[in-house]
Design an enzyme around this catalytic site. Sequence first.
Site, PDB file in Angstrom:
ATOM      1  N   ASN A 104       0.782  -1.122   0.033  1.00  0.00           N
ATOM      2  CA  ASN A 104      -0.090  -0.106   0.305  1.00  0.00           C
ATOM      3  C   ASN A 104       0.987   1.337  -0.114  1.00  0.00           C
ATOM      4  O   ASN A 104       0.358   2.373  -0.793  1.00  0.00           O
ATOM      5  CB  ASN A 104      -0.964   0.062   1.101  1.00  0.00           C
ATOM      6  CG  ASN A 104      -0.278  -0.226   2.597  1.00  0.00           C
ATOM      7  OD1 ASN A 104       0.797  -0.769   2.470  1.00  0.00           O
ATOM      8  ND2 ASN A 104      -0.851   0.710   3.538  1.00  0.00           N
ATOM      9  N   GLU A 161       3.368  -5.193  12.606  1.00  0.00           N
ATOM     10  CA  GLU A 161       2.734  -3.989  12.355  1.00  0.00           C
ATOM     11  C   GLU A 161       1.475  -4.454  11.565  1.00  0.00           C
ATOM     12  O   GLU A 161       1.574  -4.643  10.223  1.00  0.00           O
ATOM     13  CB  GLU A 161       3.144  -2.612  12.009  1.00  0.00           C
ATOM     14  CG  GLU A 161       2.527  -1.414  12.158  1.00  0.00           C
ATOM     15  CD  GLU A 161       1.511  -1.279  10.941  1.00  0.00           C
ATOM     16  OE1 GLU A 161       0.234  -1.314  11.187  1.00  0.00           O
ATOM     17  OE2 GLU A 161       1.820  -1.003  10.091  1.00  0.00           O
ATOM     18  N   CYS A 219      -3.350   1.379   6.781  1.00  0.00           N
ATOM     19  CA  CYS A 219      -3.903   0.936   7.777  1.00  0.00           C
ATOM     20  C   CYS A 219      -4.331   1.723   8.788  1.00  0.00           C
ATOM     21  O   CYS A 219      -5.207   1.313   9.756  1.00  0.00           O
ATOM     22  CB  CYS A 219      -2.733   0.099   8.347  1.00  0.00           C
ATOM     23  SG  CYS A 219      -1.032   1.241   8.932  1.00  0.00           S
ATOM     24  N   GLU A 267       7.459   0.969  16.824  1.00  0.00           N
ATOM     25  CA  GLU A 267       8.296   1.516  15.920  1.00  0.00           C
ATOM     26  C   GLU A 267       8.455   2.925  16.178  1.00  0.00           C
ATOM     27  O   GLU A 267       7.421   3.726  16.416  1.00  0.00           O
ATOM     28  CB  GLU A 267       7.836   1.273  14.383  1.00  0.00           C
ATOM     29  CG  GLU A 267       7.983  -0.256  13.965  1.00  0.00           C
ATOM     30  CD  GLU A 267       7.305  -0.528  12.572  1.00  0.00           C
ATOM     31  OE1 GLU A 267       7.970  -1.321  11.831  1.00  0.00           O
ATOM     32  OE2 GLU A 267       6.161   0.087  12.404  1.00  0.00           O
TER      33      GLU A 267
END
Length: 492
Positions: A155, A253, A287, A468
């Site tokens: 993405n 993630e 996301c 992160e």
Amino acid sequence: MAGQKPLLELENFIAGKFIPCNSHIDSYDPSTGEVYCKVPDSGKEEIEAAVMAAREAFPHWSSMSPQDRSQIMNKLADLLEQSLEDFAQAESKDQGKTITFARTVDIPRAVYNFRFFASSVLHHTTDATQMDSMDCMHYTVRSPVGIAGLISPWNLPLYLLTWKIAPAIAAGNTVIAKPSEMTSVTAWMLCKLLDEAGVPPGVVNIVFGTGPKVGEALVSHPEVPLISFTGSTLTAERIMMKSAPHCKKLSLELGGKNPAIIFDDANLRECIPTTVRSSFANQGEICLCTSRIFVQRSIYEEFLARFVEATRKWKVGPPSDATSSMGALISKTHLEKVRNYIKKAFVDGARILCGEGVDNLNLPPRNKGGYFMLPTVITDIKDESCCMKEEIFGPVACVVPFDTEEEVIERANNVKYGLAATVWSNNVGRVWRVSKRLQSGLVWSNCWLIRDLNLPFGGMKASGIGREGAKDSYDFFTEVSWIDKWRTSYLE
């Protein structure tokens, strides 16, 4: 066929060299539905070669000072920025996103990823304590882990690939990266800049291919002690299973089913355009996109009418058209998946207020075979519906009313995900209370997608494991040792 443009053919990048592959995967231009690129269909053999290259490069790279590594990374950022337009054009064509989004978000962020971690690696500190009664001092040191396996999604291809490569090499690791086979072009282009930037051969290796072949070979390799993955929760389950025998460090993630909570004192003039953007930016293929919109009942009808009106103004068109608000979805399969969610909602009694199946989509003849759909708004839908529970990852927003603060917190948390949320209210106390109780790794108030890369990014529940960011990425890509210095001897 005479006059047909030759297909772009990518090669793996191992030990500082481009290596041809015997077999390839077709890669499609999402805006036309036509094959335009051949991507290596790699497997165990290529991963073995990459592991050997990364292993050989590790002693020299890890022994370099952070200052020297930082200088190389800043040079790489400069080279990438100088080629920003070429990378933006390639990213737009490969992924289907608008050229405007690639120019203003994807590639600038990729540049910044290198610059940010090139700087942050120079400012980390370690811990120290002393025990005077024992004449003893304790301190910690951090060292690179070794070979980092990095798997990035389709993405935000270069944006998220560099979000992994930059902190890994800044900390002194060597890497083997696997981009998505559907969006590999900008990763391949990045390889062309590494030597000019001064990155030694073997420090960054990129192996292209599918998850079941090259991904599993990377995750299962005993000499790759850590894996950083961004993608679906289902794939993450497979990674955890394959990594378990080797006790690998994992950073995962994953997906989200992100709520926006809009109270009756929200500033709708700011809220509505921002919520349209948070729902449909990058075709809803982020996301962090909003997919469940909870609106307090007293303003529900007004919000809904204005939100639908604003959504209809978003132009869906060729990604190369600078006036397009949305481009094409990534693939025919994904387009059908998103459409099927809308069909299920309709069958279950929901109302489709605009978009798919309601409004007409007009495209130029060349783009008729592309994977386009209109941004779609659904209402009169139950919280138990699959459209309210599962990650659709497309331009679909469900809008529902709520009455009380307690009620909406419970409903917002009633999914397996916990990545991001947005709260809209002018009441500071309310924003504080609600944000604190939401099961979400990130909560925005009266805004969306404002990020400080120093802060920890990641999700709760099925949205991931680990965080992160400046410190969190450094901790993940290093191992800590505790050293005890006891009864120091003195020179006589």
